[in-house]
Scaffold this motif. Structure first.
Motif, PDB file in Angstrom:
ATOM      1  N   PHE A   5       1.810   7.053  -6.797  1.00 46.61           N
ATOM      2  CA  PHE A   5       0.919   8.178  -7.128  1.00 46.61           C
ATOM      3  C   PHE A   5       1.069   9.303  -6.786  1.00 46.61           C
ATOM      4  O   PHE A   5       0.764  10.374  -7.361  1.00 46.61           O
ATOM      5  CB  PHE A   5      -0.429   7.437  -6.628  1.00 46.61           C
ATOM      6  CG  PHE A   5      -1.002   6.436  -7.265  1.00 46.61           C
ATOM      7  CD1 PHE A   5      -1.244   6.525  -8.777  1.00 46.61           C
ATOM      8  CD2 PHE A   5      -1.285   5.091  -6.668  1.00 46.61           C
ATOM      9  CE1 PHE A   5      -1.883   5.407  -9.395  1.00 46.61           C
ATOM     10  CE2 PHE A   5      -1.770   4.056  -7.455  1.00 46.61           C
ATOM     11  CZ  PHE A   5      -2.042   4.299  -8.987  1.00 46.61           C
ATOM     12  N   GLY A   6       1.834   9.553  -5.516  1.00 46.72           N
ATOM     13  CA  GLY A   6       2.210  10.904  -4.731  1.00 46.72           C
ATOM     14  C   GLY A   6       3.181  11.598  -5.694  1.00 46.72           C
ATOM     15  O   GLY A   6       3.095  12.700  -6.264  1.00 46.72           O
ATOM     16  N   TYR A  41       2.459   1.907  -3.378  1.00 50.52           N
ATOM     17  CA  TYR A  41       1.424   2.579  -4.183  1.00 50.52           C
ATOM     18  C   TYR A  41       1.151   4.060  -4.105  1.00 50.52           C
ATOM     19  O   TYR A  41       1.019   4.807  -4.891  1.00 50.52           O
ATOM     20  CB  TYR A  41       0.188   1.663  -4.354  1.00 50.52           C
ATOM     21  CG  TYR A  41       0.061   0.228  -4.789  1.00 50.52           C
ATOM     22  CD1 TYR A  41       0.860   0.072  -6.045  1.00 50.52           C
ATOM     23  CD2 TYR A  41      -0.487  -0.664  -4.263  1.00 50.52           C
ATOM     24  CE1 TYR A  41       0.924  -1.248  -6.769  1.00 50.52           C
ATOM     25  CE2 TYR A  41      -0.552  -2.120  -4.748  1.00 50.52           C
ATOM     26  CZ  TYR A  41       0.484  -2.312  -5.801  1.00 50.52           C
ATOM     27  OH  TYR A  41       0.237  -3.522  -6.279  1.00 50.52           O
ATOM     28  N   ARG A  42       1.174   4.297  -2.764  1.00 53.38           N
ATOM     29  CA  ARG A  42       0.906   5.633  -2.395  1.00 53.38           C
ATOM     30  C   ARG A  42       1.985   6.388  -3.001  1.00 53.38           C
ATOM     31  O   ARG A  42       1.800   7.628  -3.373  1.00 53.38           O
ATOM     32  CB  ARG A  42       0.764   5.665  -0.758  1.00 53.38           C
ATOM     33  CG  ARG A  42      -0.622   5.111  -0.393  1.00 53.38           C
ATOM     34  CD  ARG A  42      -0.794   5.197   1.145  1.00 53.38           C
ATOM     35  NE  ARG A  42      -0.653   6.575   1.765  1.00 53.38           N
ATOM     36  CZ  ARG A  42      -1.557   7.183   2.031  1.00 53.38           C
ATOM     37  NH1 ARG A  42      -2.699   6.730   1.954  1.00 53.38           N
ATOM     38  NH2 ARG A  42      -1.325   8.217   2.702  1.00 53.38           N
ATOM     39  N   LYS A  63      -0.145  14.551   0.149  1.00 53.44           N
ATOM     40  CA  LYS A  63      -0.812  13.611   1.333  1.00 53.44           C
ATOM     41  C   LYS A  63      -0.514  12.354   0.997  1.00 53.44           C
ATOM     42  O   LYS A  63      -0.226  11.362   1.822  1.00 53.44           O
ATOM     43  CB  LYS A  63      -2.196  13.856   0.908  1.00 53.44           C
ATOM     44  CG  LYS A  63      -3.408  13.250   1.933  1.00 53.44           C
ATOM     45  CD  LYS A  63      -3.151  13.735   3.343  1.00 53.44           C
ATOM     46  CE  LYS A  63      -4.173  12.871   4.327  1.00 53.44           C
ATOM     47  NZ  LYS A  63      -4.079  13.329   5.766  1.00 53.44           N
ATOM     48  N   LEU A  64      -0.344  11.809  -0.392  1.00 52.02           N
ATOM     49  CA  LEU A  64      -0.272  10.406  -0.675  1.00 52.02           C
ATOM     50  C   LEU A  64       1.256  10.139  -0.176  1.00 52.02           C
ATOM     51  O   LEU A  64       1.688   8.923  -0.027  1.00 52.02           O
ATOM     52  CB  LEU A  64      -0.404  10.318  -2.268  1.00 52.02           C
ATOM     53  CG  LEU A  64      -1.793  10.219  -2.833  1.00 52.02           C
ATOM     54  CD1 LEU A  64      -1.844  10.196  -4.476  1.00 52.02           C
ATOM     55  CD2 LEU A  64      -2.536   9.179  -2.141  1.00 52.02           C
ATOM     56  N   TYR A  91      -2.762  17.226  -2.840  1.00 47.07           N
ATOM     57  CA  TYR A  91      -3.056  15.696  -2.722  1.00 47.07           C
ATOM     58  C   TYR A  91      -1.769  14.813  -2.824  1.00 47.07           C
ATOM     59  O   TYR A  91      -1.566  13.812  -2.333  1.00 47.07           O
ATOM     60  CB  TYR A  91      -4.152  15.153  -3.647  1.00 47.07           C
ATOM     61  CG  TYR A  91      -5.443  15.608  -3.431  1.00 47.07           C
ATOM     62  CD1 TYR A  91      -6.140  14.775  -2.548  1.00 47.07           C
ATOM     63  CD2 TYR A  91      -6.156  16.845  -3.473  1.00 47.07           C
ATOM     64  CE1 TYR A  91      -7.422  15.073  -1.900  1.00 47.07           C
ATOM     65  CE2 TYR A  91      -7.106  17.252  -3.066  1.00 47.07           C
ATOM     66  CZ  TYR A  91      -8.244  16.128  -2.289  1.00 47.07           C
ATOM     67  OH  TYR A  91      -9.322  16.400  -1.876  1.00 47.07           O
ATOM     68  N   LYS A  97       0.846  -1.376  -0.025  1.00 48.07           N
ATOM     69  CA  LYS A  97       0.167  -0.223  -0.066  1.00 48.07           C
ATOM     70  C   LYS A  97       1.031   1.146  -0.091  1.00 48.07           C
ATOM     71  O   LYS A  97       0.719   2.154  -0.656  1.00 48.07           O
ATOM     72  CB  LYS A  97      -0.999  -0.004   1.188  1.00 48.07           C
ATOM     73  CG  LYS A  97      -2.308  -0.794   1.031  1.00 48.07           C
ATOM     74  CD  LYS A  97      -2.963  -0.353   2.375  1.00 48.07           C
ATOM     75  CE  LYS A  97      -4.507  -0.446   1.899  1.00 48.07           C
ATOM     76  NZ  LYS A  97      -5.334  -0.089   2.945  1.00 48.07           N
ATOM     77  N   ASN A 150       2.451  10.789   2.509  1.00 44.09           N
ATOM     78  CA  ASN A 150       2.226  10.843   4.005  1.00 44.09           C
ATOM     79  C   ASN A 150       2.951  12.259   4.651  1.00 44.09           C
ATOM     80  O   ASN A 150       3.320  12.124   5.792  1.00 44.09           O
ATOM     81  CB  ASN A 150       3.158   9.571   4.440  1.00 44.09           C
ATOM     82  CG  ASN A 150       2.547   8.170   4.400  1.00 44.09           C
ATOM     83  OD1 ASN A 150       1.069   8.181   4.218  1.00 44.09           O
ATOM     84  ND2 ASN A 150       3.532   7.144   4.287  1.00 44.09           N
TER      85      ASN A 150
END
Length: 819
Positions: free
Chosen positions: A37-38, A33-34, A118-119, A115, A30, A121
């Protein structure tokens, strides 16, 4: 039972742990992936930022290519775009900016960056709230830009508010009109600020702050009451520090043990006291006492030291600067609306008038065989200055002698030739305009030059020939002489000087001393006595009209001047500006006599009348003030309508370098005030010459009418004022000419011998005393005044000897013994 327990224990040991929950998904994937995408979102945001920016620059070059469909636009290699991000970036930018929301589309990039973080962290507070606020702002900006720049597409080649904003603004304009659309957008903006911006409402609402504890304690009164209620029965002293939130857990136990030990020792001591008591019948009661901890003295010392440290820090803190305007902190300066607007009376010089005057000047000069190579006109409110450049070989004096001839050809009231104009290399011919323009006080007070001036005492007088506002600082003049014939604008000029200062200065910063023998010119300002005027302590009115009071007032101003110099000396300053700066910064102690010094302006009208009635008694204190008072902030403005040599004497002229001349009757009067001719050639009605040193400037004085002055004074008078006018030092006049003022306790050493001489000869002659005792005439005259005061001789009777009142030496000796 023991066997059952052992069996149960074995069963529990052999049982396998059961878990009904499903196995968790691997959190590591997970996170991967974050992160992917971030970073992708951040990269896309940067790419689109360059695409949008390049589109704003190259929209005109790429605009025609966006009409194709996307697939043909992308696959055709012959289609080139100027956008640095290529066809894709240009196409996306066209969609967002032109077809959708316009320039506010940059806020979408801001959201994508948020965003993305945010992805990754990164902590982003209130992400959804920021999203909603940004989307609402995009819509409002889109419609607003469409409303403002809707018709500029052909010039800009983009829709600043996008296609959506443009069409929504068109619909609003057709529905409620442009005015209605404006107010809808304004209301939407206010609603957005109220709900989206924290603290915006507090700008319009006063917050109720909790009042601090009057004793300055860190613990409020409620906490103190609670502590006292809980611990009144415990003989101890509880000290709470600022960061103490609760008492120790073992506080009660420790305290009880200590109390028991203390009480045991106390009982033993009390028993010893009872046993050794003289009176066995006395009933002794043991009272409950408060026993302080052993370290109480140390705590008290620490508290005292901390208190002294806090007091020292407070005393060492820099104090705020002294504000002299604090007594009248709500004082409102006069608004410009109190002055009349004379713009409707504006008269402009026509081109025909300029050409006609120019041709007549050239023709007149040619008649006297004077050729010119150039002529230039500068239009002023009252006169027009024609600057000419004569041909080579023409003498300037020849042109100066043609004043009357040029005036005759122009049919003018009178012209003035300036030959040459300093610093220009030309000769000036000032020709009066046929329709002079009124220069209103309102127009020059509202001028940028006056509003932004930093002068200490700014005075705006009028406009120059080039229609520029003329302003000077009275502190740099430093004294001014105003002269002009009756009805030529002298009183209006005085009002212009006074009202200029009233518009810019606070009552604490300047005071006026008004001397008006005519009794009616300066009486308009009597209503602002407690705000701006200064007077003697025993004077009933602040406007001085009596000649005897004028003497006392001028001498009192001289005493104030000397007192101020003493203050400057002790403060080690050279002028009033440095002194007041030190006082405002609280570097001077008021207990040692120091005080804030306002400027004092002495305004004297009808100076000629004072000189005629009092002469040297008026001239000498004026000369002394003019010579010395500049550094201590005392300035004088003297006006007269008779600028003759016996009125404006050499002493006055030497100490008044700045002069204003309105129209006078003769060239002699002009030379008396300006040391040159020119004032006799003015046209009147405020036409004036201003001389500061060697410079001579022609002005049209600003017109301020009596009702305007009354309005200004009424505006000031209705406001809060000081209890009294500014009080000048008390002046005790030297009345040595009157017999009753002679002090017989301070008699001359020849008084007794002179008395015997006068009685013996029965002749009261001053010259006889002078010859017999070989003394000066002044001393002999003082002795004769003392003899008159003692009743030995009578009053003076012209050139005759005084009558002797005693007839024998016996009567004289009896009189001398009583003195």
């Amino acid at each position: 039972m023991a066997e059952k327990k052992q069996q149960n224990t074995k069963k529990k040991a052999t049982q396998k742990p059961t878990n009904n929950s499903k196995p968790k998904v691997n959190s590591g994937k997970k996170l991967q992936y974050r992160l992917v995408f971030g970073f992708a979102l951040l990269a896309i945001s940067i790419y689109l930022f360059f695409a949008f920016s390049s589109f704003l620059i190259n929209a005109e070059a790429d605009q025609s290519k966006f009409s194709l469909n996307w697939w043909k636009f992308v696959r055709d290699p012959n289609i080139k775009v100027e956008n640095i991000t290529g066809k894709t970036g240009a196409w996306i930018a066209d969609i967002f900016i032109n077809r959708w929301f316009g320039i506010p589309s940059f806020l979408f990039l801001y959201l994508s960056v948020l965003y993305g973080f945010k992805l990754l962290n990164r902590p982003i507070k209130n992400l959804y709230g920021k999203t909603l606020k940004s989307l609402l702002l995009v819509i409002w900006l889109s419609v607003t830009l469409g409303y403002i720049f809707g018709n500029f597409y052909e010039k800009l080649h983009i829709y600043p508010g996008g296609n959506y904003g443009f069409h929504i603004s068109l619909w609003l304009n057709s529905f409620v009109g442009k005015v209605g659309t404006f107010f809808i957008l304004l209301l939407a903006l206010l609603a957005y600020l109220v709900f989206a911006i924290e603290g915006f409402v507090q700008l319009f609402v006063k917050s109720d702050k909790p009042k601090p504890n009057p004793e300055g304690s860190l613990i409020d009164s409620k906490s103190v009451e609670t502590l006292s209620d809980n611990y009144d029965d415990k003989p101890t002293k509880v000290i709470l520090e600022e960061n103490d939130n609760q008492l120790p857990d073992n506080f009660e136990d420790e305290f009880e043990i200590e109390r028991e030990e203390k009480n045991t020792n106390l009982n033993a001591k009390q028993n010893e006291t009872i046993n050794t008591s003289v009176d066995d019948n006395t009933d002794t009661q043991i009272e409950t006492k408060t026993i302080a901890p052993e370290n109480e003295a140390e705590d008290v010392e620490m508290t005292v030291e901390k208190k002294e440290e806090l007091i020292g820090e407070y005393e060492n803190q820099p104090m705020e600067d002294y504000d002299p305007t604090l007594d009248l902190s709500h004082y409102e300066y006069p608004p410009i609306d109190l002055l009349e607007d004379y713009s409707h009376l504006k008269n402009e010089v026509s081109d025909e008038e300029l050409k006609e005057n120019r041709n007549k000047i050239v023709e007149t000069l040619r008649n006297f065989k004077i050729e010119i190579t150039k002529i230039k006109a500068t239009i002023g409110p009252t006169v027009t200055l024609y600057e000419i450049v004569p041909a080579q070989g023409i003498r300037i004096s020849k042109i100066k002698n043609l004043e009357d001839d040029i005036a005759l050809s122009l049919s003018a009231l009178g012209i003035r030739i300036i030959a040459p104009i300093p610093g220009r290399g030309t000769i000036g011919i000032e020709v009066p305009n046929r329709n002079p323009q009124v220069v209103s006080m309102r127009s020059i007070v509202a001028s940028k030059k006056f509003q932004e001036t930093t002068a200490e005492l700014p005075v705006v007088m009028g406009r120059t020939i080039s229609n520029e506002t003329f302003l000077f600082d009275l502190t740099k003049m430093p004294h001014m002489l105003v002269a002009g014939a009756t009805g030529q604008g002298k009183s209006v000029g005085l009002n212009a000087i006074i009202t200029s200062i009233l518009f810019k200065k606070h009552p604490s910063q300047v005071k006026f001393v008004f001397i008006d023998p005519k009794k009616v010119e300066l009486n308009l300002y009597s209503s602002i006595e407690k705000h701006f005027l200064a007077k003697l302590p025993d004077a009933e009115e602040a406007i001085i009209t009596d000649v005897e009071k004028v003497k006392a007032t001028l001498n009192s101003v001289g005493i104030e001047m000397d007192s101020r110099y003493d203050l400057l000396k002790t403060a080690h300053t050279r002028n009033i500006k440095e002194y007041n700066k030190k006082f405002i910064e609280r570097k001077l102690n008021p207990e040692k006599g120091h005080r804030f010094l306002p400027y004092i302006i002495v305004v004297i009208d009808e100076f000629a009348d004072l000189i005629m009635t009092a002469g040297k008694e008026i001239e000498l204190p004026i000369a002394r003030i003019a010579q010395l008072a500049r550094a201590v902030g005392i300035h004088m403005v003297i006006a007269t309508q008779r600028p003759s040599a016996n009125i404006i004497t050499g002493i006055i002229k030497a100490n008044f370098p700045s002069r204003i001349a309105f129209k006078v009757a003769s060239m002699i009067d002009s030379r008396t005030i300006l040391d040159q001719s020119g004032a006799n050639q003015l046209i009147g009605k405020g036409d004036m010459l201003f001389a500061a040193g060697s410079e001579l400037i022609r002005l049209q004085c600003a017109f301020v009418d009596t009702p305007e002055v009354e309005n200004i004074c009424a505006h000031i008078a209705k406001q809060q004022s000081y209890p009294t006018a500014f009080l000048l030092p008390e002046y005790v006049g030297d009345e040595s000419d009157a017999p009753g003022s002679v002090d017989l306790n301070n008699r001359d050493e020849y008084f007794d011998d002179a008395a015997r001489l006068v009685v013996l000869n029965q002749q009261g002659s001053t010259s006889m005393i002078q010859r017999k005792f070989s003394i000066g005439y002044n001393r002999a005259g003082r002795i004769m005044d003392q003899l008159e005061a003692a009743g030995i001789v009578g009053p003076a009777d012209g050139s005759k000897a005084r009558k002797v009142l005693l007839y024998d030496e016996y009567s004289l000796e009896q009189l001398l013994n009583t003195l």
